[in-house]
Design a protein around this motif. Structure first.
Motif, PDB file in Angstrom:
ATOM      1  N   PHE A 123       0.818  -1.218   0.000  1.00 29.47           N
ATOM      2  CA  PHE A 123       0.000   0.000   0.000  1.00 29.47           C
ATOM      3  C   PHE A 123       0.848   1.263   0.000  1.00 29.47           C
ATOM      4  N   ARG A 124       2.086   1.138  -0.475  1.00 26.39           N
ATOM      5  CA  ARG A 124       2.945   2.321  -0.598  1.00 26.39           C
ATOM      6  C   ARG A 124       2.325   3.309  -1.570  1.00 26.39           C
ATOM      7  N   ASP A 125       2.559   4.590  -1.309  1.00 28.43           N
ATOM      8  CA  ASP A 125       2.140   5.638  -2.238  1.00 28.43           C
ATOM      9  C   ASP A 125       2.874   6.909  -1.846  1.00 28.43           C
ATOM     10  N   ARG A 126       3.541   7.513  -2.797  1.00 28.52           N
ATOM     11  CA  ARG A 126       4.355   8.692  -2.463  1.00 28.52           C
ATOM     12  C   ARG A 126       3.511   9.878  -2.000  1.00 28.52           C
ATOM     13  N   HIS A 127       2.222   9.884  -2.380  1.00 29.59           N
ATOM     14  CA  HIS A 127       1.339  10.975  -1.947  1.00 29.59           C
ATOM     15  C   HIS A 127       0.517  10.590  -0.713  1.00 29.59           C
ATOM     16  N   ARG A 128       0.762   9.404  -0.200  1.00 28.25           N
ATOM     17  CA  ARG A 128       0.076   8.877   0.978  1.00 28.25           C
ATOM     18  C   ARG A 128      -1.429   8.735   0.768  1.00 28.25           C
ATOM     19  N   LYS A 129      -1.794   8.395  -0.479  1.00 32.76           N
ATOM     20  CA  LYS A 129      -3.191   8.159  -0.845  1.00 32.76           C
ATOM     21  C   LYS A 129      -3.234   6.920  -1.744  1.00 32.76           C
ATOM     22  N   PRO A 130      -3.156   5.715  -1.146  1.00 30.74           N
ATOM     23  CA  PRO A 130      -3.096   4.503  -1.969  1.00 30.74           C
ATOM     24  C   PRO A 130      -4.258   4.424  -2.962  1.00 30.74           C
ATOM     25  N   SER A 131      -3.931   4.021  -4.180  1.00 27.32           N
ATOM     26  CA  SER A 131      -4.921   3.889  -5.235  1.00 27.32           C
ATOM     27  C   SER A 131      -5.590   2.526  -5.182  1.00 27.32           C
ATOM     28  N   VAL A 132      -6.869   2.539  -5.487  1.00 26.12           N
ATOM     29  CA  VAL A 132      -7.658   1.324  -5.672  1.00 26.12           C
ATOM     30  C   VAL A 132      -8.566   1.571  -6.873  1.00 26.12           C
ATOM     31  N   ASP A 133      -9.069   0.501  -7.444  1.00 25.53           N
ATOM     32  CA  ASP A 133     -10.009   0.617  -8.557  1.00 25.53           C
ATOM     33  C   ASP A 133     -11.370   0.083  -8.127  1.00 25.53           C
ATOM     34  N   ARG A 134     -12.414   0.777  -8.522  1.00 26.61           N
ATOM     35  CA  ARG A 134     -13.777   0.320  -8.260  1.00 26.61           C
ATOM     36  C   ARG A 134     -14.081  -0.862  -9.185  1.00 26.61           C
ATOM     37  N   ALA A 135     -14.386  -2.006  -8.592  1.00 28.83           N
ATOM     38  CA  ALA A 135     -14.626  -3.222  -9.372  1.00 28.83           C
ATOM     39  C   ALA A 135     -15.797  -3.049 -10.338  1.00 28.83           C
ATOM     40  N   ILE A 136     -16.811  -2.293  -9.962  1.00 26.43           N
ATOM     41  CA  ILE A 136     -17.984  -2.144 -10.832  1.00 26.43           C
ATOM     42  C   ILE A 136     -17.651  -1.381 -12.112  1.00 26.43           C
ATOM     43  N   LEU A 137     -16.511  -0.700 -12.128  1.00 25.35           N
ATOM     44  CA  LEU A 137     -16.105   0.054 -13.318  1.00 25.35           C
ATOM     45  C   LEU A 137     -14.999  -0.657 -14.102  1.00 25.35           C
ATOM     46  N   ARG A 138     -14.711  -1.899 -13.736  1.00 26.48           N
ATOM     47  CA  ARG A 138     -13.703  -2.701 -14.439  1.00 26.48           C
ATOM     48  C   ARG A 138     -14.372  -3.922 -15.036  1.00 26.48           C
ATOM     49  N   GLU A 139     -14.063  -4.219 -16.289  1.00 30.15           N
ATOM     50  CA  GLU A 139     -14.627  -5.413 -16.917  1.00 30.15           C
ATOM     51  C   GLU A 139     -14.010  -6.683 -16.357  1.00 30.15           C
ATOM     52  N   HIS A 140     -12.753  -6.586 -15.922  1.00 30.98           N
ATOM     53  CA  HIS A 140     -12.053  -7.754 -15.371  1.00 30.98           C
ATOM     54  C   HIS A 140     -10.981  -7.249 -14.402  1.00 30.98           C
ATOM     55  N   PRO A 141     -10.732  -7.981 -13.299  1.00 37.86           N
ATOM     56  CA  PRO A 141      -9.703  -7.544 -12.347  1.00 37.86           C
ATOM     57  C   PRO A 141      -8.325  -7.327 -12.976  1.00 37.86           C
ATOM     58  N   SER A 142      -7.998  -8.065 -14.035  1.00 38.63           N
ATOM     59  CA  SER A 142      -6.675  -7.931 -14.655  1.00 38.63           C
ATOM     60  C   SER A 142      -6.430  -6.520 -15.178  1.00 38.63           C
ATOM     61  N   LEU A 143      -7.472  -5.780 -15.452  1.00 42.28           N
ATOM     62  CA  LEU A 143      -7.322  -4.407 -15.942  1.00 42.28           C
ATOM     63  C   LEU A 143      -6.807  -3.462 -14.854  1.00 42.28           C
ATOM     64  N   SER A 144      -6.811  -3.911 -13.610  1.00 46.74           N
ATOM     65  CA  SER A 144      -6.302  -3.102 -12.505  1.00 46.74           C
ATOM     66  C   SER A 144      -4.837  -3.366 -12.204  1.00 46.74           C
ATOM     67  N   ARG A 145      -4.252  -4.326 -12.884  1.00 47.88           N
ATOM     68  CA  ARG A 145      -2.824  -4.605 -12.690  1.00 47.88           C
ATOM     69  C   ARG A 145      -1.993  -3.434 -13.184  1.00 47.88           C
ATOM     70  N   LEU A 146      -0.927  -3.143 -12.456  1.00 46.16           N
ATOM     71  CA  LEU A 146       0.031  -2.145 -12.918  1.00 46.16           C
ATOM     72  C   LEU A 146       1.060  -2.782 -13.835  1.00 46.16           C
ATOM     73  N   ASN A 147       1.214  -4.094 -13.708  1.00 46.28           N
ATOM     74  CA  ASN A 147       2.197  -4.871 -14.452  1.00 46.28           C
ATOM     75  C   ASN A 147       1.577  -6.244 -14.664  1.00 46.28           C
ATOM     76  N   GLU A 148       1.850  -6.886 -15.762  1.00 48.42           N
ATOM     77  CA  GLU A 148       1.206  -8.173 -16.046  1.00 48.42           C
ATOM     78  C   GLU A 148       1.574  -9.268 -15.048  1.00 48.42           C
ATOM     79  N   MET A 149       2.633  -9.077 -14.258  1.00 55.05           N
ATOM     80  CA  MET A 149       3.035 -10.049 -13.242  1.00 55.05           C
ATOM     81  C   MET A 149       2.253  -9.889 -11.943  1.00 55.05           C
ATOM     82  N   ASP A 150       1.611  -8.747 -11.758  1.00 56.49           N
ATOM     83  CA  ASP A 150       0.953  -8.414 -10.490  1.00 56.49           C
ATOM     84  C   ASP A 150      -0.245  -9.298 -10.194  1.00 56.49           C
ATOM     85  N   GLY A 151      -0.547  -9.387  -8.910  1.00 56.53           N
ATOM     86  CA  GLY A 151      -1.782 -10.007  -8.458  1.00 56.53           C
ATOM     87  C   GLY A 151      -2.753  -8.909  -8.048  1.00 56.53           C
TER      88      GLY A 151
END
Length: 153
Positions: free
Chosen positions: A40-68
């Motif tokens: 949950f690191r974030d240089r602005h101290r405001k960790p980012s999350v994505d709203r699941a209802i606005l994503r077609e698939h969880p994989s679209l929230s990955r920052l890198n294809e290796m991420d979980g």
């Protein structure tokens, strides 16, 4: 009134967690998944999350294809009481919230914030943010599973 710009308490949120174990964002302890505060690191101290209802698939929230991807619930984040700043006289609690912050490249983008904002010396601000990261990691660990497994080498 149910508006699209308000993150409801029952909403599922996705957080990208770096997939490589050496990034120290997660570990397995006796076979159980444990999300670490570094996730949950974030240089602005405001960790980012994505709203699941606005994503077609969880994989679209990955920052890198290796991420979980791990999931959190907005109301559970808002219920966190662990974040505080110590002053000379007492401890000032910070309310934790999730606010919708869409970006041109990511309309699901939201941020985890505190009120009042972090204050005091840089060390006090770092400590208060660390308390938030610890609480978020514990919350993510309670679920004990990946929404989307990282891709390991």
């Amino acid at each position: 009134m149910d508006r699209d710009d308000i993150v409801r308490d029952d909403e599922e949120l996705y957080r990208s967690v770096r997939g490589r174990l050496e990034d120290e964002e997660y570990m397995y302890n006796q076979g159980k998944l444990r999300i670490l505060p570094k996730a949950f690191r974030d240089r602005h101290r405001k960790p980012s999350v994505d709203r699941a209802i606005l994503r077609e698939h969880p994989s679209l929230s990955r920052l890198n294809e290796m991420d979980g991807i791990v999931s959190l619930i907005a109301g559970e984040i808002r219920a966190l009481k662990a974040v505080e700043t110590k002053t000379d006289d007492n401890e000032v609690p910070h309310a934790v919230d999730v606010v919708y912050d869409p970006k041109q490249e990511n309309r699901a983008h939201s941020q985890i914030i505190v009120t009042p904002e972090y204050f005091g010396s840089k060390n006090k601000q770092k400590l208060a943010f660390r308390l938030l990261r610890i609480a978020l990691a514990e919350l993510a660990t309670q679920k004990g599973r990946w929404t989307l497994q990282p891709k390991l080498d």
